[in-house]
Design a protein around this motif. Sequence first.
Motif, mmCIF file in Angstrom:
data_model
loop_
_atom_site.group_PDB
_atom_site.id
_atom_site.type_symbol
_atom_site.label_atom_id
_atom_site.label_comp_id
_atom_site.label_asym_id
_atom_site.label_seq_id
_atom_site.Cartn_x
_atom_site.Cartn_y
_atom_site.Cartn_z
ATOM 1 N N LEU A 150 0.834 -1.204 0.000
ATOM 2 C CA LEU A 150 0.000 0.000 0.000
ATOM 3 C C LEU A 150 0.877 1.267 0.000
ATOM 4 C CD1 LEU A 150 -2.932 1.193 0.342
ATOM 5 C CD2 LEU A 150 -2.387 1.342 2.758
ATOM 6 N N MET A 151 1.942 1.233 0.805
ATOM 7 C CA MET A 151 2.800 2.420 0.882
ATOM 8 C C MET A 151 3.512 2.657 -0.454
ATOM 9 S SD MET A 151 4.084 2.813 4.800
ATOM 10 C CE MET A 151 5.374 1.656 4.759
ATOM 11 N N ASP A 152 3.858 1.571 -1.142
ATOM 12 C CA ASP A 152 4.446 1.709 -2.500
ATOM 13 C C ASP A 152 3.458 2.430 -3.404
ATOM 14 O OD1 ASP A 152 6.813 0.577 -2.159
ATOM 15 O OD2 ASP A 152 6.355 -1.341 -3.150
ATOM 16 N N HIS A 153 2.207 1.987 -3.334
ATOM 17 C CA HIS A 153 1.152 2.575 -4.167
ATOM 18 C C HIS A 153 0.999 4.075 -3.836
ATOM 19 C CE1 HIS A 153 -2.680 2.991 -6.244
ATOM 20 N NE2 HIS A 153 -3.157 3.547 -5.144
ATOM 21 N N ILE A 154 1.024 4.396 -2.559
ATOM 22 C CA ILE A 154 0.865 5.807 -2.160
ATOM 23 C C ILE A 154 2.064 6.626 -2.656
ATOM 24 C CG2 ILE A 154 0.780 7.380 -0.154
ATOM 25 C CD1 ILE A 154 -0.876 5.278 1.295
ATOM 26 N N GLN A 155 3.242 6.038 -2.534
ATOM 27 C CA GLN A 155 4.457 6.766 -2.944
ATOM 28 C C GLN A 155 4.449 7.046 -4.453
ATOM 29 O OE1 GLN A 155 7.927 4.937 -1.279
ATOM 30 N NE2 GLN A 155 9.280 6.399 -2.302
ATOM 31 N N GLN A 156 3.886 6.071 -5.201
ATOM 32 C CA GLN A 156 3.827 6.264 -6.668
ATOM 33 C C GLN A 156 2.945 7.440 -7.070
ATOM 34 O OE1 GLN A 156 2.639 2.505 -8.344
ATOM 35 N NE2 GLN A 156 4.430 1.500 -7.443
ATOM 36 N N GLN A 157 2.109 7.911 -6.171
ATOM 37 C CA GLN A 157 1.237 9.050 -6.511
ATOM 38 C C GLN A 157 2.036 10.362 -6.514
ATOM 39 O OE1 GLN A 157 -1.739 7.819 -7.502
ATOM 40 N NE2 GLN A 157 -0.730 5.931 -6.793
ATOM 41 N N LYS A 158 3.275 10.308 -5.995
ATOM 42 C CA LYS A 158 4.231 11.438 -6.030
ATOM 43 C C LYS A 158 3.597 12.762 -5.616
ATOM 44 C CE LYS A 158 7.460 9.681 -9.490
ATOM 45 N NZ LYS A 158 7.312 8.309 -9.321
ATOM 46 N N GLY A 159 2.922 12.732 -4.482
ATOM 47 C CA GLY A 159 2.386 13.986 -3.937
ATOM 48 C C GLY A 159 1.125 14.479 -4.624
ATOM 49 N N GLN A 160 0.570 13.700 -5.567
ATOM 50 C CA GLN A 160 -0.714 14.078 -6.181
ATOM 51 C C GLN A 160 -1.856 13.701 -5.229
ATOM 52 O OE1 GLN A 160 -1.139 15.748 -9.143
ATOM 53 N NE2 GLN A 160 1.075 15.915 -8.805
ATOM 54 N N PRO A 161 -2.970 14.432 -5.302
ATOM 55 C CA PRO A 161 -4.084 14.087 -4.399
ATOM 56 C C PRO A 161 -4.568 12.651 -4.613
ATOM 57 C CG PRO A 161 -4.464 16.206 -5.455
ATOM 58 C CD PRO A 161 -3.254 15.623 -6.119
ATOM 59 N N ILE A 162 -4.842 11.971 -3.524
ATOM 60 C CA ILE A 162 -5.310 10.576 -3.580
ATOM 61 C C ILE A 162 -6.761 10.552 -3.097
ATOM 62 C CG2 ILE A 162 -4.927 8.232 -2.702
ATOM 63 C CD1 ILE A 162 -2.071 9.167 -1.930
ATOM 64 N N VAL A 163 -7.620 9.924 -3.895
ATOM 65 C CA VAL A 163 -9.005 9.744 -3.443
ATOM 66 C C VAL A 163 -8.977 8.619 -2.406
ATOM 67 C CG1 VAL A 163 -11.348 9.097 -4.152
ATOM 68 C CG2 VAL A 163 -9.879 10.425 -5.695
ATOM 69 N N MET A 164 -9.346 8.944 -1.172
ATOM 70 C CA MET A 164 -9.135 7.984 -0.092
ATOM 71 C C MET A 164 -10.239 6.932 0.025
ATOM 72 S SD MET A 164 -6.232 8.967 1.004
ATOM 73 C CE MET A 164 -5.905 8.236 2.597
ATOM 74 N N LYS A 165 -11.400 7.208 -0.582
ATOM 75 C CA LYS A 165 -12.502 6.252 -0.458
ATOM 76 C C LYS A 165 -12.075 4.895 -1.032
ATOM 77 C CE LYS A 165 -17.353 5.638 -1.280
ATOM 78 N NZ LYS A 165 -18.575 6.006 -1.879
ATOM 79 N N ARG A 166 -12.181 3.882 -0.241
ATOM 80 C CA ARG A 166 -11.886 2.494 -0.623
ATOM 81 C C ARG A 166 -10.409 2.228 -0.920
ATOM 82 N NH1 ARG A 166 -17.757 1.707 -3.339
ATOM 83 N NH2 ARG A 166 -18.651 0.880 -1.461
ATOM 84 N N LEU A 167 -9.531 3.182 -0.528
ATOM 85 C CA LEU A 167 -8.101 2.966 -0.755
ATOM 86 C C LEU A 167 -7.592 1.732 0.001
ATOM 87 C CD1 LEU A 167 -5.324 4.182 -1.822
ATOM 88 C CD2 LEU A 167 -5.112 5.170 0.453
ATOM 89 N N PHE A 168 -8.173 1.497 1.191
ATOM 90 C CA PHE A 168 -7.634 0.451 2.057
ATOM 91 C C PHE A 168 -8.264 -0.928 1.859
ATOM 92 C CE2 PHE A 168 -7.077 4.460 4.417
ATOM 93 C CZ PHE A 168 -5.700 4.436 4.554
ATOM 94 N N ASN A 169 -9.407 -0.970 1.154
ATOM 95 C CA ASN A 169 -10.175 -2.230 1.114
ATOM 96 C C ASN A 169 -9.361 -3.437 0.647
ATOM 97 O OD1 ASN A 169 -12.073 -0.079 1.280
ATOM 98 N ND2 ASN A 169 -13.668 -1.559 0.893
ATOM 99 N N ARG A 170 -8.602 -3.232 -0.438
ATOM 100 C CA ARG A 170 -7.887 -4.364 -1.022
ATOM 101 C C ARG A 170 -6.832 -4.924 -0.052
ATOM 102 N NH1 ARG A 170 -7.058 -4.923 -6.822
ATOM 103 N NH2 ARG A 170 -8.095 -2.916 -6.950
ATOM 104 N N SER A 171 -6.097 -4.035 0.610
ATOM 105 C CA SER A 171 -5.057 -4.495 1.539
ATOM 106 C C SER A 171 -5.691 -5.214 2.724
ATOM 107 C CB SER A 171 -4.252 -3.308 2.076
ATOM 108 O OG SER A 171 -4.029 -2.368 1.076
ATOM 109 N N VAL A 172 -6.806 -4.636 3.219
ATOM 110 C CA VAL A 172 -7.457 -5.206 4.397
ATOM 111 C C VAL A 172 -8.043 -6.577 4.062
ATOM 112 C CG1 VAL A 172 -9.526 -4.902 5.817
ATOM 113 C CG2 VAL A 172 -7.919 -3.012 5.552
ATOM 114 N N VAL A 173 -8.682 -6.677 2.900
ATOM 115 C CA VAL A 173 -9.324 -7.949 2.568
ATOM 116 C C VAL A 173 -8.280 -9.033 2.325
ATOM 117 C CG1 VAL A 173 -9.644 -7.928 0.040
ATOM 118 C CG2 VAL A 173 -11.461 -8.740 1.505
#
Length: 501
Positions: A167-190
């Motif tokens: 997940l942190m890799d995915h966040i880092q790849q956004q390179k400071g661009q806004p991230i839509v947080m809705k459902r960001l965590f579902n895949r990692s949690v499931v």
Amino acid sequence: MVLEWMVKMPGWEGIVLLGLFLFLLLLSAAPGRRPPNFPPGLPMLPIVGSLFHMQGVSLRTALRNLNKEYGNMASFGIFGTGVVLVSGSSLIKEVFAHKAASNRPQMLFTTTRSYLLSEGKDLHLGIFGGNGKKWQELRRFVLRHLRDVGFGKTSCEPMIVEEVIELMDHIQQQKGQPIVMKRLFNRSVVNVVWRTVMGKRFPYDDADVAKVIETFLQPADTNLLHPLFYIPGMSKAAVYLPIWRNATKSLRDLTAFIKGEVENFICSEDCDVNHSLASLFLKEIQSHAGEKSFFNTYEMKAVIFELFTAGMDTTSSTLTMGVYLVAKHSAVQQKVQQELDEVVGRDRLPSYSDLDRLPYTRATIHEAQRVLDLVAFILRSAAEDCTFAGYDIPKGTVIVANAEDAMTDPKLWKNPQEFDPENFLDTDGRFVNNEGFIPFGTGKRVCVGESLARMQIFVFLASLFQNFTFSLTSDEIIPTSNNTFSAPAIYSAVAHLRPRL
Ligand code: HEM
């Protein structure tokens, strides 16, 4: 509220229900009836119960008013069903610990799901929707074997860490661009749940799971006290109504997905060597072959369905709200990061064993869960006639724990209406638990996934704040908390990578 819903319904079903409603309205002119020595509350008319006395306000407001007006044991009626709202953390704990309050009422989504999973043969499958001996046996089996496969124990922490890193890799790849947080965590949690339950994880780009997550009905979309669900016989009849079939499209997709997963698992070569709950369940079914038993493939599908659904959006919503609240309160974010830097440093990720040495971080995470108050009203029903706080409660009465009241009781909390980690800290900065904190319920049916959820929430949030500073980028939307569940804020955020020390 009821009328509005029916008018919106298209076709003959709307007309039939509207006719039924008007018929009930006429009947309700008869004098009211409330069971003897029932807790005080709204007038209960024959057949319609208290529905006309709850018009014009949301259900949640009606429940709040009820508590204020009638005290810790208050009542109302939905059609023929009596409902008792229990408030005050010690009374909630007393009532919910009692076996008389250990049933779950029949809910339309559990009967529909059971219908779909069993091709119409059984409407009462699973732990969440099950009652009596079957519920006891399934719950005991699942708790014991989830522990065996490492659920919520230190042995499952490496799995959580792997998901956090991805997940942190995915966040880092956004390179400071806004991230839509809705459902960001579902895949990692499931994935964490799926690895213990099915012995596998979903690849990041799995299209089927992406579709399920995208259309997943969030807890806050579900009103467990919807009046239509309490029309006698409705939980059985509705599954055959075309209107209900259309309204439950996402539930149908999800059941089809879980059915497919379980059936593929049963046919797979490694189903009996795979160290997962599913393979232990299968062995249990085989050991009861030829006997009358609660262990069959329908129950297996229902239990796996419940662990998937109960485990996904609950934890994900808590993580979404945790990041939101901390990003919004920059002083809290700084203090959490300072504590993490001092205790853990930045060369390794925080581990669950650091929990006791991170009182401020722990208090912040608890506080996010308190403020979210995901399951604000917890539903049970009376398994037998019983007496609580001097009132008589007949078998079948719906008993609702007012968790919202316990989590905001000014007698228990320093600052109940604000996001304030001090709510969980003493004057020396030590973490203190609070008896009003009951996000996982309490007593006989307390959440099966509590230990896993606590570990996941801590490891995810502590790792994220150790590595990123979050700031909100959009005007957030705070969904009006609806009915029995609450929803996290909808927002976008920027995550700035923190340099190594
Ligand atoms: C932040 C995360 C979670 C929250 C806030 C939460 C909350 C709850 C609550 C309030 C209940 C009702 C308890 C009662 O009646 O007293 C419940 C039941 C349940 N939860 Fe959770 N839950 C979470 C995560 C999970 C996870 C990770 C799983 C499993 C993977 C899970 C599985 C279940 C099941 C199976 C039940 C039904 C228990 C029964 O009826 O005997 N939950 N949960």
